[in-house]
Design a protein around this motif. Structure first.
Motif, PDB file in Angstrom:
ATOM      1  N   LEU A 129      -8.547  -0.564   8.160  1.00 23.25           N
ATOM      2  CA  LEU A 129      -8.545  -0.577   6.617  1.00 23.25           C
ATOM      3  C   LEU A 129      -7.662  -1.460   5.995  1.00 23.25           C
ATOM      4  CD1 LEU A 129     -10.395   0.944   4.630  1.00 23.25           C
ATOM      5  CD2 LEU A 129      -8.619   2.849   4.645  1.00 23.25           C
TER       6      LEU A 129
ATOM      7  N   LEU B 256     -12.338   4.885   4.275  1.00 22.70           N
ATOM      8  CA  LEU B 256     -13.052   3.751   3.738  1.00 22.70           C
ATOM      9  C   LEU B 256     -13.719   4.142   2.442  1.00 22.70           C
ATOM     10  CD1 LEU B 256     -14.255   1.055   4.532  1.00 22.70           C
ATOM     11  CD2 LEU B 256     -15.994   2.075   5.660  1.00 22.70           C
ATOM     12  N   PRO B 257     -14.471   5.362   2.299  1.00 22.37           N
ATOM     13  CA  PRO B 257     -15.080   5.693   0.650  1.00 22.37           C
ATOM     14  C   PRO B 257     -14.020   5.580  -0.269  1.00 22.37           C
ATOM     15  CG  PRO B 257     -15.645   7.179   2.508  1.00 22.37           C
ATOM     16  CD  PRO B 257     -14.639   6.429   3.064  1.00 22.37           C
TER      17      PRO B 257
ATOM     18  N   TYR C 274      -2.663  -6.767  -7.831  1.00 25.62           N
ATOM     19  CA  TYR C 274      -4.176  -6.481  -7.316  1.00 25.62           C
ATOM     20  C   TYR C 274      -3.832  -5.484  -6.098  1.00 25.62           C
ATOM     21  CZ  TYR C 274      -8.792  -7.169  -5.975  1.00 25.62           C
ATOM     22  OH  TYR C 274     -10.257  -7.165  -5.448  1.00 25.62           O
ATOM     23  N   LEU C 275      -2.936  -5.690  -5.352  1.00 23.10           N
ATOM     24  CA  LEU C 275      -2.709  -4.956  -4.075  1.00 23.10           C
ATOM     25  C   LEU C 275      -2.269  -3.697  -4.620  1.00 23.10           C
ATOM     26  CD1 LEU C 275      -0.919  -7.354  -1.401  1.00 23.10           C
ATOM     27  CD2 LEU C 275      -2.867  -5.985  -1.023  1.00 23.10           C
TER      28      LEU C 275
ATOM     29  N   GLY D 241      -7.032   3.868  -4.774  1.00 23.89           N
ATOM     30  CA  GLY D 241      -7.620   4.509  -3.436  1.00 23.89           C
ATOM     31  C   GLY D 241      -6.706   5.870  -3.260  1.00 23.89           C
TER      32      GLY D 241
ATOM     33  N   SER E   2       2.455   2.296  -3.085  1.00 23.51           N
ATOM     34  CA  SER E   2       1.912   2.989  -4.335  1.00 23.51           C
ATOM     35  C   SER E   2       1.109   4.285  -3.726  1.00 23.51           C
ATOM     36  CB  SER E   2       0.570   2.066  -4.686  1.00 23.51           C
ATOM     37  OG  SER E   2       1.174   1.167  -5.430  1.00 23.51           O
TER      38      SER E   2
ATOM     39  N   ALA F 174     -21.705  -2.460  -0.503  1.00 22.50           N
ATOM     40  CA  ALA F 174     -20.854  -1.561   0.675  1.00 22.50           C
ATOM     41  C   ALA F 174     -20.836  -0.115   0.433  1.00 22.50           C
ATOM     42  CB  ALA F 174     -19.551  -2.083   0.821  1.00 22.50           C
TER      43      ALA F 174
ATOM     44  N   PHE G  58      -0.765   4.696  -0.793  1.00 26.40           N
ATOM     45  CA  PHE G  58      -1.873   4.591   0.064  1.00 26.40           C
ATOM     46  C   PHE G  58      -1.775   4.928   1.385  1.00 26.40           C
ATOM     47  CE2 PHE G  58      -6.412   3.107  -0.297  1.00 26.40           C
ATOM     48  CZ  PHE G  58      -6.535   2.725   1.027  1.00 26.40           C
TER      49      PHE G  58
ATOM     50  N   LEU H 147       0.877  -1.327  -0.023  1.00 24.06           N
ATOM     51  CA  LEU H 147      -0.236  -0.004  -0.133  1.00 24.06           C
ATOM     52  C   LEU H 147       0.990   1.280   0.125  1.00 24.06           C
ATOM     53  CD1 LEU H 147      -2.757  -0.872   2.519  1.00 24.06           C
ATOM     54  CD2 LEU H 147      -2.784  -0.715   0.096  1.00 24.06           C
TER      55      LEU H 147
ATOM     56  N   PHE I  75     -11.448   3.679  -0.406  1.00 22.65           N
ATOM     57  CA  PHE I  75     -11.266   2.192  -0.800  1.00 22.65           C
ATOM     58  C   PHE I  75     -12.381   1.484  -1.434  1.00 22.65           C
ATOM     59  CE2 PHE I  75     -10.125  -1.996  -0.210  1.00 22.65           C
ATOM     60  CZ  PHE I  75     -11.087  -2.943   0.400  1.00 22.65           C
TER      61      PHE I  75
ATOM     62  N   GLN J 156     -18.798  -6.779  -5.130  1.00 29.21           N
ATOM     63  CA  GLN J 156     -19.315  -6.633  -4.057  1.00 29.21           C
ATOM     64  C   GLN J 156     -19.243  -5.242  -3.335  1.00 29.21           C
ATOM     65  OE1 GLN J 156     -16.960  -8.888  -5.064  1.00 29.21           O
ATOM     66  NE2 GLN J 156     -18.016 -10.483  -5.184  1.00 29.21           N
TER      67      GLN J 156
ATOM     68  N   ILE K 218      -5.237  -1.679  -5.956  1.00 31.46           N
ATOM     69  CA  ILE K 218      -6.238  -1.088  -5.125  1.00 31.46           C
ATOM     70  C   ILE K 218      -5.603   0.129  -4.600  1.00 31.46           C
ATOM     71  CG2 ILE K 218      -6.995  -1.325  -2.699  1.00 31.46           C
ATOM     72  CD1 ILE K 218      -7.702  -4.301  -3.420  1.00 31.46           C
ATOM     73  N   ALA K 219      -4.296  -0.005  -4.252  1.00 34.36           N
ATOM     74  CA  ALA K 219      -3.659   1.286  -3.535  1.00 34.36           C
ATOM     75  C   ALA K 219      -3.610   2.323  -4.451  1.00 34.36           C
ATOM     76  CB  ALA K 219      -2.148   0.820  -2.944  1.00 34.36           C
TER      77      ALA K 219
ATOM     78  N   LEU L 131     -12.183  -0.442  -5.226  1.00 32.65           N
ATOM     79  CA  LEU L 131     -12.953  -1.661  -5.372  1.00 32.65           C
ATOM     80  C   LEU L 131     -13.856  -1.719  -6.553  1.00 32.65           C
ATOM     81  CD1 LEU L 131     -13.735  -3.346  -2.233  1.00 32.65           C
ATOM     82  CD2 LEU L 131     -11.858  -3.798  -3.617  1.00 32.65           C
TER      83      LEU L 131
END
Lengths: 139, 205
Positions: A56, B84-85, B62-63, B70, A47, B102, A49, A44, B87, B98, B66-67, B91
């Motif tokens: 989280l 959280l939003p 994938y990680l 986000g 990149s 959320a 984050f 994370l 993230f 899914q 996402i990072a 997604l």
């Protein structure tokens, strides 16, 4: 609005969506994901984050774990479908069922539905004319 | 005696038979162990080496995806720390279905908190510390009648309450029409603000 402010909500019947999300975030601390926290944090931060909230980070780990588990489940189904298609006597089939191996073939079929194209070379030849008939070869 | 033995130790490689590996290989190796454990939990008894490495590569990508998504989402909202939003938006961008459920539940909660203060602007700054970022001279949330069926017929324009149900389908085209509709319905500003006067050309000699 982060996870912190959602915790300050009173838990009415109307706020059950919010409460469910808050409870889920709280339950994340009880469940340790298979992917270690430090590894997730490493990728994370690689990149950009930034997140001080460890919940989280765990949520990211759980999401990734779910994704990989989905891919692996699809590959497992491909493997089982291939085994059941092979018609042999019962003894051989039982021996094969104990040996469920993740192969490139099953993995590439499973990943195609996720948009990932993993293609394996069928074979390697040492010259362009290898495997051709002797009549078509120029000698 | 001690000095020579120390020098001999430093000349030896750190571990017998093991060359120092780079940092990315190190994290890749750890990720491979985790991915192998996940495969085992799914039901596999073994794996080809190349298949496991391919799956581990996909995990790291994938990680990182996402990072990256986000971080981009939080930066575009003017923040440096993701939450959280961000993230959930990440997604969604990765087309993980899914996430939509959320996000809907999260924004339902947020919207419910906002609509609780309908018609009453005194609560903005009285409600503890959570609303102190909202200026007190802002008008209250407008009280709109619950006429969902009427809203549907107006060329696809949707009222603010029905916003989130149609959010997934009409996110792009609906947003502009919703903003225009909210402008029409804003009530008078409660609380007097001082008049501001301008004089042009004061600084010009």
């Amino acid at each position: 609005m982060n996870g912190q402010s959602s915790q300050q909500q009173p838990k009415d019947g109307r706020h059950d969506d919010d409460a469910a999300l808050t409870e889920f975030l709280a339950s994340l601390m009880d469940y340790t994901p298979t992917i270690p926290d430090e590894l997730v944090e490493h990728y994370l931060s690689k990149s950009g984050f930034q997140c001080p909230d460890v919940r989280l980070t765990r949520l990211v780990a759980v999401a990734t774990q779910k994704f990989i588990a989905d891919v692996a489940t699809d590959a497992l189904q491909q493997c089982k479908a291939r085994q059941s298609a092979v018609i042999k006597d019962k003894r051989d089939k039982q021996q094969k069922d104990k040996r469920l191996i993740l192969t490139m073939e099953d993995l590439s079929k499973a990943l195609r539905e996720y948009g990932v194209n993993v293609k394996h070379q069928e074979y390697f030849a040492d010259s362009p004319s290898a495997g051709l008939d002797a009549a078509s070869r120029e000698e | 005696m001690m000095g020579t033995s120390l020098r001999q130790k430093q000349q030896q490689p750190p571990l017998d038979g093991l060359a120092p590996i780079s940092e990315s290989e190190f994290s890749f190796t750890i990720a491979r162990v985790a991915v192998a454990q996940i495969c085992q939990s799914v039901g596999f008894k073994g794996a080809q080496n190349s298949a496991l490495e391919a799956l581990t590569d996909i995990t790291t990508r994938y990680l990182e995806a996402i990072a990256k998504l986000g971080a981009a989402s939080c930066n575009s909202n003017g923040r440096s720390q993701s939450n959280l939003p961000d993230f959930i938006v990440a997604l969604e961008d990765l087309a993980s279905i899914q996430a939509v459920a959320a996000k809907r539940s999260f924004f339902q909660g947020a919207k419910r908190r906002l609509l609780k203060h309908k018609g009453d602007n005194k609560r903005w700054y009285c409600n503890g510390g959570s609303w102190r970022h909202v200026p007190s001279w802002l008008p209250p949330v407008p009280v709109v009648e619950e006429q969902d069926k009427e809203a549907e017929g107006k060329k696809g324009e949707v009222k603010w309450e029905c916003w989130e149900e149609r959010e997934e389908e009409k996110w792009e085209c609906g947003r502009e029409t919703v903003e225009r509709k909210c402008d029409d319905e804003i009530l008078q500003v409660s609380g007097k603000r001082g008049k501001v006067r301008f004089r042009m050309g004061v600084g010009i000699r």
